[in-house]
Design a protein around this motif. Structure first.
Motif, PDB file in Angstrom:
ATOM      1  N   ASN A 111       0.801  -1.227   0.000  1.00  0.00           N
ATOM      2  CA  ASN A 111       0.000   0.000   0.000  1.00  0.00           C
ATOM      3  C   ASN A 111       0.833   1.276   0.000  1.00  0.00           C
ATOM      4  O   ASN A 111       0.293   2.370   0.073  1.00  0.00           O
ATOM      5  CB  ASN A 111      -0.963   0.012   1.193  1.00  0.00           C
ATOM      6  N   THR A 112       2.156   1.137  -0.103  1.00  0.00           N
ATOM      7  CA  THR A 112       3.008   2.324  -0.213  1.00  0.00           C
ATOM      8  C   THR A 112       4.135   2.059  -1.209  1.00  0.00           C
ATOM      9  O   THR A 112       4.571   0.910  -1.376  1.00  0.00           O
ATOM     10  CB  THR A 112       3.651   2.719   1.138  1.00  0.00           C
ATOM     11  N   VAL A 113       4.590   3.116  -1.852  1.00  0.00           N
ATOM     12  CA  VAL A 113       5.710   2.955  -2.793  1.00  0.00           C
ATOM     13  C   VAL A 113       6.991   2.611  -2.041  1.00  0.00           C
ATOM     14  O   VAL A 113       7.892   1.972  -2.609  1.00  0.00           O
ATOM     15  CB  VAL A 113       5.901   4.211  -3.662  1.00  0.00           C
ATOM     16  N   GLU A 114       7.082   2.985  -0.770  1.00  0.00           N
ATOM     17  CA  GLU A 114       8.277   2.643   0.018  1.00  0.00           C
ATOM     18  C   GLU A 114       8.381   1.130   0.213  1.00  0.00           C
ATOM     19  O   GLU A 114       9.460   0.549   0.080  1.00  0.00           O
ATOM     20  CB  GLU A 114       8.238   3.358   1.378  1.00  0.00           C
ATOM     21  N   LYS A 115       7.252   0.482   0.515  1.00  0.00           N
ATOM     22  CA  LYS A 115       7.255  -0.977   0.646  1.00  0.00           C
ATOM     23  C   LYS A 115       7.601  -1.642  -0.689  1.00  0.00           C
ATOM     24  O   LYS A 115       8.358  -2.623  -0.740  1.00  0.00           O
ATOM     25  CB  LYS A 115       5.893  -1.471   1.124  1.00  0.00           C
ATOM     26  N   LEU A 116       7.035  -1.101  -1.764  1.00  0.00           N
ATOM     27  CA  LEU A 116       7.323  -1.653  -3.087  1.00  0.00           C
ATOM     28  C   LEU A 116       8.798  -1.513  -3.423  1.00  0.00           C
ATOM     29  O   LEU A 116       9.418  -2.449  -3.953  1.00  0.00           O
ATOM     30  CB  LEU A 116       6.476  -0.948  -4.143  1.00  0.00           C
ATOM     31  N   MET A 117       9.368  -0.368  -3.124  1.00  0.00           N
ATOM     32  CA  MET A 117      10.792  -0.149  -3.406  1.00  0.00           C
ATOM     33  C   MET A 117      11.646  -1.137  -2.619  1.00  0.00           C
ATOM     34  O   MET A 117      12.601  -1.713  -3.151  1.00  0.00           O
ATOM     35  CB  MET A 117      11.171   1.290  -3.072  1.00  0.00           C
ATOM     36  N   HIS A 118      11.316  -1.369  -1.348  1.00  0.00           N
ATOM     37  CA  HIS A 118      12.085  -2.315  -0.524  1.00  0.00           C
ATOM     38  C   HIS A 118      12.046  -3.711  -1.138  1.00  0.00           C
ATOM     39  O   HIS A 118      13.085  -4.378  -1.257  1.00  0.00           O
ATOM     40  CB  HIS A 118      11.522  -2.343   0.897  1.00  0.00           C
ATOM     41  N   TYR A 119      10.856  -4.154  -1.524  1.00  0.00           N
ATOM     42  CA  TYR A 119      10.688  -5.470  -2.154  1.00  0.00           C
ATOM     43  C   TYR A 119      11.526  -5.573  -3.431  1.00  0.00           C
ATOM     44  O   TYR A 119      12.285  -6.534  -3.630  1.00  0.00           O
ATOM     45  CB  TYR A 119       9.198  -5.658  -2.445  1.00  0.00           C
ATOM     46  N   CYS A 120      11.427  -4.566  -4.290  1.00  0.00           N
ATOM     47  CA  CYS A 120      12.174  -4.573  -5.553  1.00  0.00           C
ATOM     48  C   CYS A 120      13.683  -4.525  -5.316  1.00  0.00           C
ATOM     49  O   CYS A 120      14.447  -5.221  -5.999  1.00  0.00           O
ATOM     50  CB  CYS A 120      11.744  -3.392  -6.425  1.00  0.00           C
ATOM     51  N   LYS A 121      14.110  -3.720  -4.370  1.00  0.00           N
ATOM     52  CA  LYS A 121      15.537  -3.569  -4.092  1.00  0.00           C
ATOM     53  C   LYS A 121      16.162  -4.878  -3.644  1.00  0.00           C
ATOM     54  O   LYS A 121      17.264  -5.251  -4.084  1.00  0.00           O
ATOM     55  CB  LYS A 121      15.740  -2.492  -3.034  1.00  0.00           C
ATOM     56  N   GLU A 122      15.452  -5.606  -2.794  1.00  0.00           N
ATOM     57  CA  GLU A 122      15.946  -6.901  -2.300  1.00  0.00           C
ATOM     58  C   GLU A 122      16.146  -7.889  -3.457  1.00  0.00           C
ATOM     59  O   GLU A 122      17.127  -8.623  -3.506  1.00  0.00           O
ATOM     60  CB  GLU A 122      14.954  -7.479  -1.288  1.00  0.00           C
TER      61      GLU A 122
END
Length: 301
Positions: A111-122
């Motif tokens: 529900n946030t772009v910050e969570k999405l970025m963390h997932y993608c970065k990993e």
């Protein structure tokens, strides 16, 4: 490197017993190249990834890697609801394909772009030498997030970020992403039914399932647009939409469209549940409907 032109979202070929049939992938590759397809997006929605095991997805990745060609750019979708699984798939793909992609987890939705970025970065870090694409398909993933906002933070956090597979009809967000940082990122348009609408916005790379079936039609639409023949281009786009609607009317597009590949001499076997597998008689009916709207001459060869 920016990927341009049509990229086919590919099917997972199977034997009649439902096991994978990767022996046909060499023939599949040649078919796509012959129809001027410039890339493959494997293990995605069209490829039934949610109905495959991790080992089956790896098997598909390996099979395509064994048929690598300078004429066909290979993008492997490695996303999964499990971050651990996605990282394992990315590690497996790291020395086999040209790029990787992920969609957002689709059960506990982000529900946030910050969570999405963390997932993608990993996940991107598991294949650091490969270009990384985020696969934006909110109608299925539920991650209905603003992609410009995502790019603003991901561009600073993911060194190998290459772009987005943008499968959404929010053309304003698409245009902002396309123009972000002077057009730095490869924003691949992923909504076949509004292919024509992407052209005035500067789209030059597309990913979709119907590019398996109708590559000549889409290249003709592009040519007509460039010649200013919008009425003719719109008429062909309508035919492309009718193709999807006709096949969908026989039990669901994904499964029926996979079986339609037999028309081109590529028997990909049955579809995995919940997609439909239909009889040859159905394809006789479909052929008659497509002939009635003048589409048969615009299909792939």
């Amino acid at each position: 490197m920016k990927i341009k032109n049509l990229i086919a979202a590919t099917y997972a070929p199977m034997h009649q017993d439902g096991s994978l049939n990767t022996s046909i992938i060499g023939e599949y590759s040649n078919f796509l190249i012959r129809n001027k397809i410039s890339g493959v997006f494997m293990n995605g929605s069209t490829g039934d990834f949610t109905s495959l095991t991790s080992n089956e997805r790896k098997e598909i990745t390996t099979a395509w890697s064994e048929h690598k060609s300078a004429d066909l750019y290979l993008i492997d979708h490695v996303g999964d609801s499990s971050l651990k699984v996605a990282k394992d798939l990315a590690t497996h793909a790291a020395d086999k394909v040209d790029a990787i992609a992920v969609l957002a987890p689709f059960y506990f939705r982000l529900n946030t772009v910050e969570k999405l970025m963390h997932y993608c970065k990993e996940i991107a870090a598991c294949a650091p030498n490969l270009p990384f694409y985020y696969y934006h398909i909110p109608v299925l993933s539920g991650a209905n997030l603003n992609m410009l906002d995502f790019l603003k933070i991901a561009s600073k956090e993911i060194p190998n970020l290459a772009g987005i597979k943008f499968t959404n009809n929010n053309l304003i967000d698409y245009l902002h992403c396309k123009n972000f940082e002077g057009g730095k990122y490869n924003i691949l348009f992923g909504f076949d039914e509004i292919f024509l609408s992407s052209l005035p916005l500067g789209a030059d790379g597309w990913v979709g399932s119907t590019y398996n079936h109708m590559a000549p039609l889409y290249y003709t639409i592009k040519t007509l647009f460039e010649e200013g023949k919008m009425t003719e281009a719109a008429a062909l786009q309508t035919k492309a939409i009718r193709f999807v609607e006709i096949l969908d009317g026989y039990g669901g597009f994904n499964g029926v469209a996979k079986g339609y590949m037999k028309t081109f001499g590529l028997d990909f076997g049955p579809s995995r549940f919940p997609h439909a597998t239909v009889s040859d008689d159905v394809y006789t009916e479909i052929k008659a409907e497509l002939e009635n709207i003048g589409l048969l001459t615009l299909l792939s060869k």
